[in-house]
Design an enzyme around this catalytic site. Structure first.
Site, PDB file in Angstrom:
ATOM      1  N   LYS A  90       5.854   4.951  16.843  1.00 44.03           N
ATOM      2  CA  LYS A  90       5.730   3.597  16.883  1.00 44.03           C
ATOM      3  C   LYS A  90       7.156   3.008  17.017  1.00 44.03           C
ATOM      4  O   LYS A  90       7.107   1.915  17.459  1.00 44.03           O
ATOM      5  CB  LYS A  90       5.166   3.227  15.405  1.00 44.03           C
ATOM      6  CG  LYS A  90       3.678   3.486  15.485  1.00 44.03           C
ATOM      7  CD  LYS A  90       3.285   2.840  14.095  1.00 44.03           C
ATOM      8  CE  LYS A  90       1.747   2.593  14.050  1.00 44.03           C
ATOM      9  NZ  LYS A  90       1.380   1.834  12.776  1.00 44.03           N
ATOM     10  N   ASP A 126      -0.818  -4.480  13.830  1.00 44.02           N
ATOM     11  CA  ASP A 126      -1.106  -4.127  12.281  1.00 44.02           C
ATOM     12  C   ASP A 126      -0.771  -5.019  11.245  1.00 44.02           C
ATOM     13  O   ASP A 126      -1.436  -5.431  10.118  1.00 44.02           O
ATOM     14  CB  ASP A 126       0.097  -3.178  12.053  1.00 44.02           C
ATOM     15  CG  ASP A 126      -0.322  -1.598  12.460  1.00 44.02           C
ATOM     16  OD1 ASP A 126      -1.581  -1.422  12.602  1.00 44.02           O
ATOM     17  OD2 ASP A 126       0.735  -0.668  12.640  1.00 44.02           O
ATOM     18  N   ALA A 150       9.012   1.419   2.755  1.00 43.69           N
ATOM     19  CA  ALA A 150       9.787   0.696   3.528  1.00 43.69           C
ATOM     20  C   ALA A 150       9.520   1.147   5.056  1.00 43.69           C
ATOM     21  O   ALA A 150      10.607   1.340   5.929  1.00 43.69           O
ATOM     22  CB  ALA A 150      11.093   0.773   3.097  1.00 43.69           C
ATOM     23  N   GLY A 152       6.783   1.993   8.517  1.00 42.78           N
ATOM     24  CA  GLY A 152       6.193   1.165   9.605  1.00 42.78           C
ATOM     25  C   GLY A 152       5.056   0.094   9.136  1.00 42.78           C
ATOM     26  O   GLY A 152       5.037  -1.174   9.183  1.00 42.78           O
ATOM     27  N   LYS A 177      17.397   2.638   2.736  1.00 37.82           N
ATOM     28  CA  LYS A 177      16.618   2.361   3.629  1.00 37.82           C
ATOM     29  C   LYS A 177      15.706   1.092   3.104  1.00 37.82           C
ATOM     30  O   LYS A 177      15.444   0.075   3.858  1.00 37.82           O
ATOM     31  CB  LYS A 177      15.486   3.384   3.762  1.00 37.82           C
ATOM     32  CG  LYS A 177      14.459   3.211   5.061  1.00 37.82           C
ATOM     33  CD  LYS A 177      13.677   4.278   5.284  1.00 37.82           C
ATOM     34  CE  LYS A 177      12.340   3.986   6.079  1.00 37.82           C
ATOM     35  NZ  LYS A 177      11.537   5.189   6.056  1.00 37.82           N
TER      36      LYS A 177
HETATM   37  P1  NAP Z   1       6.334   5.586   7.182  1.00 38.28           P
HETATM   38  O1  NAP Z   1       6.983   4.770   8.324  1.00 38.28           O
HETATM   39  O2  NAP Z   1       6.808   6.967   7.264  1.00 38.28           O
HETATM   40  O3  NAP Z   1       6.743   5.372   5.931  1.00 38.28           O
HETATM   41  C1  NAP Z   1       6.537   6.020   4.405  1.00 38.28           C
HETATM   42  C2  NAP Z   1       7.164   5.241   3.438  1.00 38.28           C
HETATM   43  O4  NAP Z   1       6.597   5.800   2.255  1.00 38.28           O
HETATM   44  C3  NAP Z   1       8.685   5.335   3.532  1.00 38.28           C
HETATM   45  O5  NAP Z   1       9.430   4.422   2.943  1.00 38.28           O
HETATM   46  C4  NAP Z   1       8.952   6.552   2.298  1.00 38.28           C
HETATM   47  O6  NAP Z   1       9.895   6.372   1.615  1.00 38.28           O
HETATM   48  C5  NAP Z   1       7.549   6.432   1.523  1.00 38.28           C
HETATM   49  N1  NAP Z   1       7.526   7.615   0.836  1.00 38.28           N
HETATM   50  C6  NAP Z   1       6.854   8.734   1.491  1.00 38.28           C
HETATM   51  N2  NAP Z   1       6.334   9.680   0.739  1.00 38.28           N
HETATM   52  C7  NAP Z   1       6.945   9.302  -0.341  1.00 38.28           C
HETATM   53  C8  NAP Z   1       6.735   9.823  -1.744  1.00 38.28           C
HETATM   54  N3  NAP Z   1       6.162  11.195  -1.875  1.00 38.28           N
HETATM   55  N4  NAP Z   1       7.104   8.961  -2.894  1.00 38.28           N
HETATM   56  C9  NAP Z   1       7.685   7.841  -2.505  1.00 38.28           C
HETATM   57  N5  NAP Z   1       7.536   7.234  -1.342  1.00 38.28           N
HETATM   58  C10 NAP Z   1       7.329   8.010  -0.291  1.00 38.28           C
HETATM   59  O7  NAP Z   1       4.932   5.587   7.380  1.00 38.28           O
HETATM   60  P2  NAP Z   1       4.020   4.424   7.673  1.00 38.28           P
HETATM   61  O8  NAP Z   1       3.582   4.352   9.003  1.00 38.28           O
HETATM   62  O9  NAP Z   1       4.665   3.112   7.044  1.00 38.28           O
HETATM   63  O10 NAP Z   1       2.540   4.863   6.858  1.00 38.28           O
HETATM   64  C11 NAP Z   1       2.562   4.946   5.609  1.00 38.28           C
HETATM   65  C12 NAP Z   1       0.867   4.849   5.118  1.00 38.28           C
HETATM   66  O11 NAP Z   1       0.279   3.850   5.642  1.00 38.28           O
HETATM   67  C13 NAP Z   1       0.189   6.227   5.764  1.00 38.28           C
HETATM   68  O12 NAP Z   1      -0.658   6.461   4.646  1.00 38.28           O
HETATM   69  C14 NAP Z   1      -0.282   5.554   6.673  1.00 38.28           C
HETATM   70  O13 NAP Z   1      -1.795   6.256   6.944  1.00 38.28           O
HETATM   71  C15 NAP Z   1      -0.774   4.241   6.091  1.00 38.28           C
HETATM   72  N6  NAP Z   1      -1.090   3.207   7.315  1.00 38.28           N
HETATM   73  C16 NAP Z   1      -2.341   2.605   7.025  1.00 38.28           C
HETATM   74  C17 NAP Z   1      -2.567   1.610   7.873  1.00 38.28           C
HETATM   75  C18 NAP Z   1      -3.921   0.621   7.879  1.00 38.28           C
HETATM   76  O14 NAP Z   1      -4.209   0.183   9.032  1.00 38.28           O
HETATM   77  N7  NAP Z   1      -4.541   0.577   6.912  1.00 38.28           N
HETATM   78  C19 NAP Z   1      -1.702   1.278   8.971  1.00 38.28           C
HETATM   79  C20 NAP Z   1      -0.355   2.089   9.054  1.00 38.28           C
HETATM   80  C21 NAP Z   1      -0.327   2.771   8.200  1.00 38.28           C
HETATM   81  P3  NAP Z   1      11.629   6.924   2.063  1.00 38.28           P
HETATM   82  O15 NAP Z   1      12.170   5.637   2.957  1.00 38.28           O
HETATM   83  O16 NAP Z   1      12.151   7.393   0.922  1.00 38.28           O
HETATM   84  O17 NAP Z   1      11.438   8.077   2.850  1.00 38.28           O
END
Ligand code: NAP
Length: 293
Positions: A90, A126, A150, A152, A177
């Site tokens: 992304k 999104d 924090a 996407g 972050k």
């Molecule tokens: P991302 O960019 O990888 O960000 C993940 C975030 O979660 C980071 O800030 C990370 O913290 C934190 N994190 C990861 N593992 C963690 C843990 N074990 N404990 C605490 N914090 C944790 O991912 P993303 O694209 O934002 O997606 C995140 C989730 O949203 C996924 O489950 C995805 O499927 C979902 N999503 C849903 C939609 C929808 O339309 N419903 C759209 C997009 C995403 P750090 O900064 O400390 O690593």
């Protein structure tokens, strides 16, 4: 049976069996998703259902990409007209397209490409899905939201909240972050350790904690959940995460990630086709796939 008769029989068998909902041809418009992995994505079922429902000669295919730069060049070469972009591309895709619109630039992530006459334009839908999901639960204006994470998804939500006149506080595992993202959106930051003292109306989980196959996990305790009037989990697999179960037990209003997901897709579909998306059919197929994978 002579060869002609055999071929005629084969042709009629093939027509009866059908190789998909449409007879694909050289004129069929092609759309796709670029990601890695993409096997679990609900987008192909959702968009293909929409094309079929409106009788549009188009198909949407999943591409598990190993080389993003070559894949993006391939979109133009193959005259693909639009693409979804998902994890982990992304952000990286922004450097590979002809134009990044203001929305995607402000969010810092792209989930949609629109390709016209060889020009690739990138945007982000999104946040529209997020706005829709939040507004169904409580008005954004005048409310304060704790955003866990924090990445996407968090940035799309922060864009929706700040544009909608709401307040937000970012709570993230990695403090550096989290602070940087909070600063980019002009909102507060709080470390996880202070979450029990953080005041807000709605809690939004954007971390993957609780996602399949870790359904038994929640990012916060029951005590924390009880502080909120409403709780959103952007995870949509499972449909009801542990966090949402905790929130329902605490009497909070809740929303899962399906609506956000479907509405980002609805917006993509309308940009690609110029037609009103069949929202109910899109929702139905996503729910049915999630309930019976
Ligand atoms: P991302 O960019 O990888 O960000 C993940 C975030 O979660 C980071 O800030 C990370 O913290 C934190 N994190 C990861 N593992 C963690 C843990 N074990 N404990 C605490 N914090 C944790 O991912 P993303 O694209 O934002 O997606 C995140 C989730 O949203 C996924 O489950 C995805 O499927 C979902 N999503 C849903 C939609 C929808 O339309 N419903 C759209 C997009 C995403 P750090 O900064 O400390 O690593």
């Amino acid at each position: 049976m002579n060869d002609n008769a055999k071929n005629t029989a084969l042709a009629s068998q093939a027509r009866a069996r059908s190789y998909g909902p449409w007879p694909l041809s050289g004129r069929t418009r092609v759309f796709c998703i670029l990601g890695r992995p993409v096997g679990h994505s609900m987008s192909p079922a959702m968009h293909n259902t929409a094309f079929e429902n409106l009788g549009i000669d188009a198909v949407y295919v999943p591409f598990e990409v190993s080389d993003l730069s070559r894949a993006v060049r391939g979109l133009v070469a193959l005259e693909i007209q639009g693409a979804s972009v998902t994890i982990p591309f992304k952000e990286a895709v922004m450097d590979l397209v002809d134009e990044v619109d203001e929305t995607a630039a402000n969010i810092g992530a792209v989930n949609t490409l629109v390709i016209n006459k060889g020009v690739i334009k990138a945007t982000n839908t999104d946040w529209i899905g997020a706005r829709r999901c939040l507004e169904d639960l409580l008005p954004i204006r005048g409310h304060r939201f704790v955003v866990l994470g924090a990445g996407g998804a968090a940035r799309a939500i922060l864009y929706a909240v700040t544009r909608g006149g709401g307040e937000a506080v970012v709570v993230n595992r990695s403090e550096e972050k989290g602070r940087a993202v909070a600063e980019a959106f002009g909102v507060d930051f709080s470390p996880f350790s202070a979450i029990e003292r953080t005041e807000a109306d709605c809690l939004i989980n954007t971390t993957p904690v609780g996602m399949h196959p870790h359904e038994d996990k929640s990012p916060v305790s029951d005590t924390v959940v009880r502080r909120y009037e409403a709780v959103v989990d952007v995870i949509y697999n499972p449909l009801k995460t542990r966090l949402l179960t905790q929130a329902e037990a605490a009497g909070c209003r809740v929303a899962g990630g399906v609506e956000m997901f479907v509405y980002q897709g609805v917006e993509q579909f309308e940009r690609w086709t110029g037609q009103k998306a069949p929202v109910e059919q899109m929702k139905e197929v996503v729910y049915s796939r999630l309930l019976d994978p």
